[in-house]
Design an enzyme around this catalytic site. Sequence first.
Site, PDB file in Angstrom:
ATOM      1  N   ARG A 125       0.823  -1.231   0.000  1.00 30.30           N
ATOM      2  CA  ARG A 125       0.000   0.000   0.000  1.00 30.30           C
ATOM      3  C   ARG A 125       0.845   1.263   0.000  1.00 30.30           C
ATOM      4  NH1 ARG A 125      -3.410  -3.209   3.171  1.00 30.30           N
ATOM      5  NH2 ARG A 125      -5.200  -3.831   1.910  1.00 30.30           N
ATOM      6  N   LYS A 147       4.795  11.873 -10.917  1.00 27.65           N
ATOM      7  CA  LYS A 147       3.984  11.043 -11.829  1.00 27.65           C
ATOM      8  C   LYS A 147       4.688   9.710 -12.032  1.00 27.65           C
ATOM      9  CE  LYS A 147       1.539  14.345 -14.784  1.00 27.65           C
ATOM     10  NZ  LYS A 147       1.404  14.828 -16.167  1.00 27.65           N
ATOM     11  N   GLU A 189      14.145  18.980 -23.380  1.00 26.46           N
ATOM     12  CA  GLU A 189      13.248  19.276 -22.252  1.00 26.46           C
ATOM     13  C   GLU A 189      13.766  20.472 -21.446  1.00 26.46           C
ATOM     14  OE1 GLU A 189      10.364  17.700 -21.870  1.00 26.46           O
ATOM     15  OE2 GLU A 189      10.574  15.654 -22.646  1.00 26.46           O
ATOM     16  N   LYS A 231      10.381  23.309 -12.846  1.00 24.10           N
ATOM     17  CA  LYS A 231       9.371  22.253 -12.689  1.00 24.10           C
ATOM     18  C   LYS A 231       8.775  22.291 -11.288  1.00 24.10           C
ATOM     19  CE  LYS A 231       7.871  17.668 -13.747  1.00 24.10           C
ATOM     20  NZ  LYS A 231       8.062  16.407 -14.425  1.00 24.10           N
ATOM     21  N   GLU A 241      -2.283  18.326 -12.001  1.00 22.20           N
ATOM     22  CA  GLU A 241      -2.680  18.787 -13.334  1.00 22.20           C
ATOM     23  C   GLU A 241      -4.172  19.095 -13.398  1.00 22.20           C
ATOM     24  OE1 GLU A 241      -0.414  16.735 -16.319  1.00 22.20           O
ATOM     25  OE2 GLU A 241      -1.745  17.423 -17.895  1.00 22.20           O
ATOM     26  N   ARG A 246       0.044  22.822 -14.860  1.00 22.87           N
ATOM     27  CA  ARG A 246       1.003  21.734 -15.093  1.00 22.87           C
ATOM     28  C   ARG A 246       0.981  21.284 -16.556  1.00 22.87           C
ATOM     29  NH1 ARG A 246       2.779  16.791 -11.075  1.00 22.87           N
ATOM     30  NH2 ARG A 246       4.231  15.901 -12.554  1.00 22.87           N
ATOM     31  N   ASN A 250       3.570  20.224 -21.010  1.00 24.49           N
ATOM     32  CA  ASN A 250       3.375  19.417 -22.219  1.00 24.49           C
ATOM     33  C   ASN A 250       3.606  20.227 -23.486  1.00 24.49           C
ATOM     34  OD1 ASN A 250       2.681  17.066 -20.841  1.00 24.49           O
ATOM     35  ND2 ASN A 250       0.587  17.810 -20.553  1.00 24.49           N
ATOM     36  N   HIS A 253       4.401  18.605 -26.738  1.00 27.12           N
ATOM     37  CA  HIS A 253       4.224  17.170 -26.542  1.00 27.12           C
ATOM     38  C   HIS A 253       3.069  16.557 -27.315  1.00 27.12           C
ATOM     39  CE1 HIS A 253       7.332  17.571 -23.606  1.00 27.12           C
ATOM     40  NE2 HIS A 253       7.212  16.329 -23.183  1.00 27.12           N
ATOM     41  N   HIS A 257       4.026  13.595 -29.404  1.00 27.37           N
ATOM     42  CA  HIS A 257       3.472  12.247 -29.191  1.00 27.37           C
ATOM     43  C   HIS A 257       2.894  11.677 -30.482  1.00 27.37           C
ATOM     44  CE1 HIS A 257       2.952  12.680 -24.549  1.00 27.37           C
ATOM     45  NE2 HIS A 257       4.154  12.273 -24.895  1.00 27.37           N
ATOM     46  N   HIS A 271      11.949  10.304 -27.465  1.00 26.36           N
ATOM     47  CA  HIS A 271      10.944  11.236 -26.955  1.00 26.36           C
ATOM     48  C   HIS A 271      11.410  12.699 -27.090  1.00 26.36           C
ATOM     49  CE1 HIS A 271       7.846  12.929 -24.415  1.00 26.36           C
ATOM     50  NE2 HIS A 271       8.784  13.466 -23.655  1.00 26.36           N
TER      51      HIS A 271
HETATM   52  N1  LIG Z   1       7.015  10.793 -14.776  1.00 28.81           N
HETATM   53  C1  LIG Z   1       7.175  11.858 -15.490  1.00 28.81           C
HETATM   54  O1  LIG Z   1       6.802  12.979 -15.083  1.00 28.81           O
HETATM   55  C2  LIG Z   1       7.809  11.753 -16.834  1.00 28.81           C
HETATM   56  C3  LIG Z   1       8.191  12.912 -17.520  1.00 28.81           C
HETATM   57  C4  LIG Z   1       8.854  12.774 -18.739  1.00 28.81           C
HETATM   58  C5  LIG Z   1       9.124  11.512 -19.248  1.00 28.81           C
HETATM   59  N2  LIG Z   1       8.725  10.403 -18.565  1.00 28.81           N
HETATM   60  C6  LIG Z   1       9.010   9.070 -19.085  1.00 28.81           C
HETATM   61  O2  LIG Z   1      10.422   8.889 -19.123  1.00 28.81           O
HETATM   62  C7  LIG Z   1      10.736   7.898 -20.085  1.00 28.81           C
HETATM   63  C8  LIG Z   1      11.927   8.362 -20.895  1.00 28.81           C
HETATM   64  O3  LIG Z   1      13.027   8.537 -20.027  1.00 28.81           O
HETATM   65  P1  LIG Z   1      14.516   8.444 -20.570  1.00 28.81           P
HETATM   66  O4  LIG Z   1      14.675   9.272 -21.763  1.00 28.81           O
HETATM   67  O5  LIG Z   1      15.416   8.658 -19.419  1.00 28.81           O
HETATM   68  O6  LIG Z   1      14.584   6.938 -21.098  1.00 28.81           O
HETATM   69  P2  LIG Z   1      15.247   5.600 -20.501  1.00 28.81           P
HETATM   70  O7  LIG Z   1      14.967   5.456 -19.056  1.00 28.81           O
HETATM   71  O8  LIG Z   1      14.828   4.510 -21.407  1.00 28.81           O
HETATM   72  O9  LIG Z   1      16.799   5.888 -20.679  1.00 28.81           O
HETATM   73  C9  LIG Z   1      17.321   6.004 -21.980  1.00 28.81           C
HETATM   74  C10 LIG Z   1      18.457   5.003 -22.232  1.00 28.81           C
HETATM   75  O10 LIG Z   1      19.627   5.501 -21.612  1.00 28.81           O
HETATM   76  C11 LIG Z   1      20.185   4.527 -20.742  1.00 28.81           C
HETATM   77  N3  LIG Z   1      20.819   5.261 -19.648  1.00 28.81           N
HETATM   78  C12 LIG Z   1      20.198   6.086 -18.754  1.00 28.81           C
HETATM   79  N4  LIG Z   1      21.121   6.678 -17.976  1.00 28.81           N
HETATM   80  C13 LIG Z   1      22.332   6.228 -18.386  1.00 28.81           C
HETATM   81  C14 LIG Z   1      23.669   6.495 -17.992  1.00 28.81           C
HETATM   82  N5  LIG Z   1      23.974   7.409 -17.064  1.00 28.81           N
HETATM   83  N6  LIG Z   1      24.654   5.811 -18.613  1.00 28.81           N
HETATM   84  C15 LIG Z   1      24.381   4.938 -19.599  1.00 28.81           C
HETATM   85  N7  LIG Z   1      23.157   4.671 -20.052  1.00 28.81           N
HETATM   86  C16 LIG Z   1      22.142   5.309 -19.440  1.00 28.81           C
HETATM   87  C17 LIG Z   1      19.033   3.620 -20.358  1.00 28.81           C
HETATM   88  O11 LIG Z   1      19.502   2.342 -20.017  1.00 28.81           O
HETATM   89  C18 LIG Z   1      18.210   3.615 -21.644  1.00 28.81           C
HETATM   90  O12 LIG Z   1      18.736   2.666 -22.532  1.00 28.81           O
HETATM   91  C19 LIG Z   1       9.499   7.709 -20.932  1.00 28.81           C
HETATM   92  O13 LIG Z   1       8.908   6.476 -20.620  1.00 28.81           O
HETATM   93  C20 LIG Z   1       8.587   8.851 -20.503  1.00 28.81           C
HETATM   94  O14 LIG Z   1       7.221   8.526 -20.603  1.00 28.81           O
HETATM   95  C21 LIG Z   1       8.090  10.511 -17.371  1.00 28.81           C
HETATM   96 ZN   LIG Z   2       8.679  15.089 -22.270  1.00 33.99          ZN
END
Ligand SMILES: NC(=O)c1ccc[n+]([C@@H]2O[C@H](COP(=O)([O-])OP(=O)(O)OC[C@H]3O[C@@H](n4cnc5c(N)ncnc54)[C@H](O)[C@@H]3O)[C@@H](O)[C@H]2O)c1
Ligand SMILES: [Zn+2]
Length: 381
Positions: A125, A147, A189, A231, A241, A246, A250, A253, A257, A271
């Site tokens: 929980r 999030k 970003e 942020k 949001e 908030r 986006n 985005h 998307h 992304h």
């Molecule tokens: N929760 C939120 O508010 C929010 C906001 C924006 C994006 N997101 C989510 O985040 C995700 C994208 O995140 P991302 O771009 O970090 O992708 P990711 O977590 O897939 O990382 C990208 C790649 O880089 C590698 N990597 C990360 N750090 C590394 C490091 N220091 N050294 C070597 N390799 C490394 C990972 O293994 C992966 O292969 C999406 O799923 C998106 O929906 C969430």
């Molecule tokens: Zn984004």
Amino acid sequence: MASLPEIVEVEHGSGAYPIVIQDGLLTRIGGWLEPYLALRRVFVVSDEQVWASLGERLASALLQAKIGLVPLIVEAGEQSKSWEALIDLAQSLIQLGLERSDTILAFGGGVVGDLAGFAASIVKRGCSLVQVPTSLLAQVDSSVGGKTGINVEQGKNLIGTFHQPAAVFIDPELLETLPERQLRAGYAEIVKYGLIGDLGFFAWCEGCGPALIAGHPGLRSEAIAASARAKAKIVARDERETSGERALLNFGHSFGHALEAETGFGDTLLHGEAVAVGMCLALRYSAALGHCDLADAQRVEKHLASVGLPTTIAELGIATSGERLAEHMRHDKKAAAGKLSLILSRGIGSAFVDLNSDLQAVAAFLDREIGRDSKRHAALR
Ligand SMILES: NC(=O)c1ccc[n+]([C@@H]2O[C@H](COP(=O)([O-])OP(=O)(O)OC[C@H]3O[C@@H](n4cnc5c(N)ncnc54)[C@H](O)[C@@H]3O)[C@@H](O)[C@H]2O)c1
Ligand SMILES: [Zn+2]
């Protein structure tokens, strides 16, 4: 000697948490974690790539601080944000003896943060979550704000929770092992915060962006802190949001998307790359509607191109149509009550939410964009 940490407080409905930013922080992570641990151990969720690059460094820092480590390593990539991976992780945490007073440490990019955050919000929980983001995108965006989520057949991030972390610890030096393409994508970003509400910060990006990408550590910390502050301010005012504030995060985005949906949300188009094009489209569309000057759109395109990010649909090499893209936008979760809600711009630093964007007009604009691009590319050939 270590540089002084920059600490940004994030306030939310039921309290506040710090984002601590400091070069080399990982080596001192034990000391930073101590006040947050009820039990002297952490359940670390990471992915295979991050763990191979940085796992030993985290393990030895924890060992030095005599903090126990239980690693749970998932596959790298978006496919880990799935029901299957969540079930697997949640059950493994329980099998490995996680108690409600335990802490889950998310050590990776946004994928690990979203998955580990979701697990932390439901297992027993809900237990405590600490984020140690390792990708630039996670350091400037996804680790802050609470999030969590996974993807389902119907779309990205459609299942999830709000679960605020107890703390976020950012070591910009961890970016040394991040692939450069991922670094550029995360940088989009950072630029976004300038475009939403801070012309001065955008101008700073124009001056410092290329050196930041090239590896200047001081500039990286500065940009991460500025992004965290931006942020934190938005999240404090609109945690869930609801007021629309908030939603400004986006910016770019909805268009982005739609492009990601066309390419299957994978490595074809990252992304952040989609967001770079999406922000240019949002600005050009705003200019077409008379909300802002085309010169603003051109200024942003020039900057994003200078750091190697795409700014047009044609550069992505995807065959699509305005109608197809607009259809994806309609399905996106930001489309409420049949109306297309879009973040538009009155100029760099002045984004606003338009709840009543006309889908047909957006499709026609995108057709012109695709046509314009292909003419320009034909002329170049
Ligand atoms: N929760 C939120 O508010 C929010 C906001 C924006 C994006 N997101 C989510 O985040 C995700 C994208 O995140 P991302 O771009 O970090 O992708 P990711 O977590 O897939 O990382 C990208 C790649 O880089 C590698 N990597 C990360 N750090 C590394 C490091 N220091 N050294 C070597 N390799 C490394 C990972 O293994 C992966 O292969 C999406 O799923 C998106 O929906 C969430
Ligand atoms: Zn984004």
